[in-house]
Design a protein around this motif. Structure first.
Motif, mmCIF file in Angstrom:
data_model
loop_
_atom_site.group_PDB
_atom_site.id
_atom_site.type_symbol
_atom_site.label_atom_id
_atom_site.label_comp_id
_atom_site.label_asym_id
_atom_site.label_seq_id
_atom_site.Cartn_x
_atom_site.Cartn_y
_atom_site.Cartn_z
ATOM 1 N N VAL A 82 2.539 19.201 -1.080
ATOM 2 C CA VAL A 82 1.143 19.437 -1.442
ATOM 3 C C VAL A 82 0.478 18.095 -1.777
ATOM 4 O O VAL A 82 0.996 17.318 -2.580
ATOM 5 C CB VAL A 82 1.029 20.410 -2.635
ATOM 6 C CG1 VAL A 82 -0.433 20.635 -3.016
ATOM 7 C CG2 VAL A 82 1.702 21.740 -2.305
ATOM 8 N N GLU A 83 -0.680 17.837 -1.148
ATOM 9 C CA GLU A 83 -1.393 16.573 -1.355
ATOM 10 C C GLU A 83 -1.712 16.348 -2.837
ATOM 11 O O GLU A 83 -2.252 17.224 -3.500
ATOM 12 C CB GLU A 83 -2.715 16.573 -0.586
ATOM 13 C CG GLU A 83 -2.563 16.524 0.905
ATOM 14 C CD GLU A 83 -3.905 16.590 1.631
ATOM 15 O OE1 GLU A 83 -4.949 16.826 0.985
ATOM 16 O OE2 GLU A 83 -3.901 16.416 2.856
ATOM 17 N N SER A 84 -1.386 15.149 -3.320
ATOM 18 C CA SER A 84 -1.795 14.739 -4.662
ATOM 19 C C SER A 84 -2.942 13.744 -4.573
ATOM 20 O O SER A 84 -3.553 13.420 -5.582
ATOM 21 C CB SER A 84 -0.617 14.122 -5.421
ATOM 22 O OG SER A 84 -0.133 12.989 -4.713
ATOM 23 N N MET A 85 -3.208 13.258 -3.376
ATOM 24 C CA MET A 85 -4.369 12.421 -3.100
ATOM 25 C C MET A 85 -4.894 12.839 -1.730
ATOM 26 O O MET A 85 -4.116 13.273 -0.882
ATOM 27 C CB MET A 85 -4.023 10.928 -3.157
ATOM 28 C CG MET A 85 -3.003 10.441 -2.150
ATOM 29 S SD MET A 85 -2.355 8.764 -2.464
ATOM 30 C CE MET A 85 -3.602 7.717 -1.818
ATOM 31 N N PRO A 86 -6.192 12.739 -1.511
ATOM 32 C CA PRO A 86 -6.737 13.184 -0.220
ATOM 33 C C PRO A 86 -6.094 12.425 0.944
ATOM 34 O O PRO A 86 -5.714 11.255 0.813
ATOM 35 C CB PRO A 86 -8.223 12.855 -0.336
ATOM 36 C CG PRO A 86 -8.493 12.765 -1.794
ATOM 37 C CD PRO A 86 -7.222 12.272 -2.423
ATOM 38 N N LEU A 87 -5.992 13.097 2.072
ATOM 39 C CA LEU A 87 -5.376 12.496 3.252
ATOM 40 C C LEU A 87 -6.048 11.179 3.622
ATOM 41 O O LEU A 87 -5.369 10.207 3.965
ATOM 42 C CB LEU A 87 -5.416 13.477 4.426
ATOM 43 C CG LEU A 87 -4.775 13.010 5.726
ATOM 44 C CD1 LEU A 87 -3.295 12.659 5.532
ATOM 45 C CD2 LEU A 87 -4.933 14.074 6.804
ATOM 46 N N ALA A 88 -7.376 11.113 3.546
ATOM 47 C CA ALA A 88 -8.085 9.866 3.887
ATOM 48 C C ALA A 88 -7.660 8.722 2.966
ATOM 49 O O ALA A 88 -7.485 7.585 3.417
ATOM 50 C CB ALA A 88 -9.597 10.077 3.826
ATOM 51 N N ALA A 89 -7.458 9.002 1.687
ATOM 52 C CA ALA A 89 -7.009 7.966 0.748
ATOM 53 C C ALA A 89 -5.579 7.547 1.058
ATOM 54 O O ALA A 89 -5.231 6.361 0.977
ATOM 55 C CB ALA A 89 -7.126 8.475 -0.687
ATOM 56 N N TRP A 90 -4.743 8.506 1.442
ATOM 57 C CA TRP A 90 -3.351 8.209 1.808
ATOM 58 C C TRP A 90 -3.316 7.263 3.016
ATOM 59 O O TRP A 90 -2.623 6.244 3.017
ATOM 60 C CB TRP A 90 -2.624 9.510 2.111
ATOM 61 C CG TRP A 90 -1.157 9.366 2.386
ATOM 62 C CD1 TRP A 90 -0.568 8.873 3.514
ATOM 63 C CD2 TRP A 90 -0.089 9.711 1.509
ATOM 64 N NE1 TRP A 90 0.800 8.903 3.409
ATOM 65 C CE2 TRP A 90 1.114 9.414 2.181
ATOM 66 C CE3 TRP A 90 -0.039 10.256 0.228
ATOM 67 C CZ2 TRP A 90 2.364 9.642 1.603
ATOM 68 C CZ3 TRP A 90 1.211 10.485 -0.334
ATOM 69 C CH2 TRP A 90 2.389 10.174 0.349
ATOM 70 N N ILE A 91 -4.080 7.618 4.052
ATOM 71 C CA ILE A 91 -4.100 6.807 5.276
ATOM 72 C C ILE A 91 -4.689 5.427 4.988
ATOM 73 O O ILE A 91 -4.198 4.410 5.489
ATOM 74 C CB ILE A 91 -4.880 7.530 6.397
ATOM 75 C CG1 ILE A 91 -4.168 8.843 6.777
ATOM 76 C CG2 ILE A 91 -5.066 6.637 7.609
ATOM 77 C CD1 ILE A 91 -2.754 8.690 7.307
ATOM 78 N N ALA A 92 -5.729 5.350 4.167
ATOM 79 C CA ALA A 92 -6.325 4.056 3.802
ATOM 80 C C ALA A 92 -5.314 3.185 3.073
ATOM 81 O O ALA A 92 -5.222 1.977 3.328
ATOM 82 C CB ALA A 92 -7.577 4.268 2.949
ATOM 83 N N ALA A 93 -4.538 3.781 2.173
ATOM 84 C CA ALA A 93 -3.528 3.015 1.434
ATOM 85 C C ALA A 93 -2.444 2.496 2.371
ATOM 86 O O ALA A 93 -1.995 1.347 2.242
ATOM 87 C CB ALA A 93 -2.921 3.880 0.331
ATOM 88 N N CYS A 94 -2.037 3.310 3.336
ATOM 89 C CA CYS A 94 -1.038 2.863 4.315
ATOM 90 C C CYS A 94 -1.608 1.745 5.194
ATOM 91 O O CYS A 94 -0.923 0.753 5.468
ATOM 92 C CB CYS A 94 -0.592 4.030 5.191
ATOM 93 S SG CYS A 94 0.426 5.241 4.335
ATOM 94 N N THR A 95 -2.859 1.899 5.623
ATOM 95 C CA THR A 95 -3.500 0.885 6.469
ATOM 96 C C THR A 95 -3.627 -0.441 5.736
ATOM 97 O O THR A 95 -3.453 -1.510 6.333
ATOM 98 C CB THR A 95 -4.879 1.387 6.939
ATOM 99 O OG1 THR A 95 -4.698 2.625 7.640
ATOM 100 C CG2 THR A 95 -5.553 0.389 7.869
ATOM 101 N N ALA A 96 -3.887 -0.387 4.445
ATOM 102 C CA ALA A 96 -4.014 -1.619 3.643
ATOM 103 C C ALA A 96 -2.706 -2.403 3.587
ATOM 104 O O ALA A 96 -2.716 -3.609 3.322
ATOM 105 C CB ALA A 96 -4.481 -1.273 2.234
ATOM 106 N N LEU A 97 -1.583 -1.739 3.862
ATOM 107 C CA LEU A 97 -0.276 -2.411 3.840
ATOM 108 C C LEU A 97 0.086 -3.058 5.179
ATOM 109 O O LEU A 97 1.114 -3.709 5.290
ATOM 110 C CB LEU A 97 0.815 -1.408 3.444
ATOM 111 C CG LEU A 97 0.722 -0.839 2.026
ATOM 112 C CD1 LEU A 97 1.749 0.268 1.832
ATOM 113 C CD2 LEU A 97 0.898 -1.939 0.992
ATOM 114 N N LEU A 98 -0.770 -2.885 6.194
ATOM 115 C CA LEU A 98 -0.477 -3.418 7.527
ATOM 116 C C LEU A 98 -0.908 -4.877 7.666
ATOM 117 O O LEU A 98 -1.911 -5.302 7.080
ATOM 118 C CB LEU A 98 -1.212 -2.606 8.596
ATOM 119 C CG LEU A 98 -0.748 -1.177 8.832
ATOM 120 C CD1 LEU A 98 -1.704 -0.465 9.786
ATOM 121 C CD2 LEU A 98 0.676 -1.149 9.365
ATOM 122 N N THR A 99 -0.175 -5.612 8.495
ATOM 123 C CA THR A 99 -0.626 -6.937 8.906
ATOM 124 C C THR A 99 -1.846 -6.767 9.816
ATOM 125 O O THR A 99 -2.211 -5.640 10.164
ATOM 126 C CB THR A 99 0.485 -7.679 9.683
ATOM 127 O OG1 THR A 99 0.821 -6.912 10.847
ATOM 128 C CG2 THR A 99 1.716 -7.920 8.812
#
Length: 194
Positions: A82-99
């Motif tokens: 069950v999402e504890s943070m919105p999907l858009a925030a999850w994807i943004a956080a993952c994207t921020a970790l990319l080179t």
């Protein structure tokens, strides 16, 4: 699995739940991968600064909206599904970790594809969707989908042929068997990179 299949890669796993982070560390040690795999206890909502940036981020976000389900009474299972943070925030956080040219790979429910695509930031392009079909006959819709996107790329979205998981008798297809039971690579059609 990735470390065992791709000997040259170095991996960092981020785990919010302390008990699961410890279990993952024990798994790494049992498989003699301590030199190539590190497990960091932390939350994607505010990742530890020592994580740095990655050439690829693979994620399997919780896939149920909290307003649509009660979730499991077992806390760890509920946290995983069950999402504890919105999907858009999850994807943004993952994207921020990319080179600058890093790749994001997401596995999610096919019925949430519209949400997943809407969550992608404009910095990601060359989106490739790989449906995971439940059967080789094609009578049932995909239940899961893999999404792969590259930071800074501008190629259009492509829906790939997909991977059939099961034969009519319920056993795995040869392609799924090769991946799941024999350590074969998951190939993205049109791409020679697993």
């Amino acid at each position: 699995c990735l470390a065992a299949r791709v000997p040259g890669c170095t991996l960092v796993g981020l785990e919010r739940e302390a008990v699961l982070a410890e279990a993952a560390r024990a798994n790494v040690a049992r498989n003699d991968l301590a030199g190539r795999v590190a497990i960091v206890h932390g939350d994607l909502a505010s990742p530890p600064p020592e994580l740095g940036r990655f050439d690829a981020v693979m994620t399997n976000p919780p896939y149920l909206r909290p307003e649509t389900v009660r979730g499991s009474p077992e806390a760890l299972r509920r946290a995983a599904t069950v999402e504890s943070m919105p999907l858009a925030a999850w994807i943004a956080a993952c994207t921020a970790l990319l080179t600058q040219t890093g790749e994001l790979v997401v596995v999610h429910r096919a019925d949430r594809l519209a949400d997943l695509l809407a969550a992608l930031p404009t910095s990601l392009g060359a989106v490739r969707l790989l449906p995971l079909w439940p059967d080789a006959v094609g009578r049932r819709p995909a239940r899961r989908i893999l999404l792969r996107a590259t930071r800074g790329a501008r190629a259009p979205l492509v829906v790939l042929p997909g991977l059939a998981l099961h034969e009519a008798d319920g056993g795995y297809t040869p392609a799924a068997e090769a991946i799941l039971r024999h350590g074969g690579p998951l190939t993205w059609p049109g791409d020679d990179t697993p």
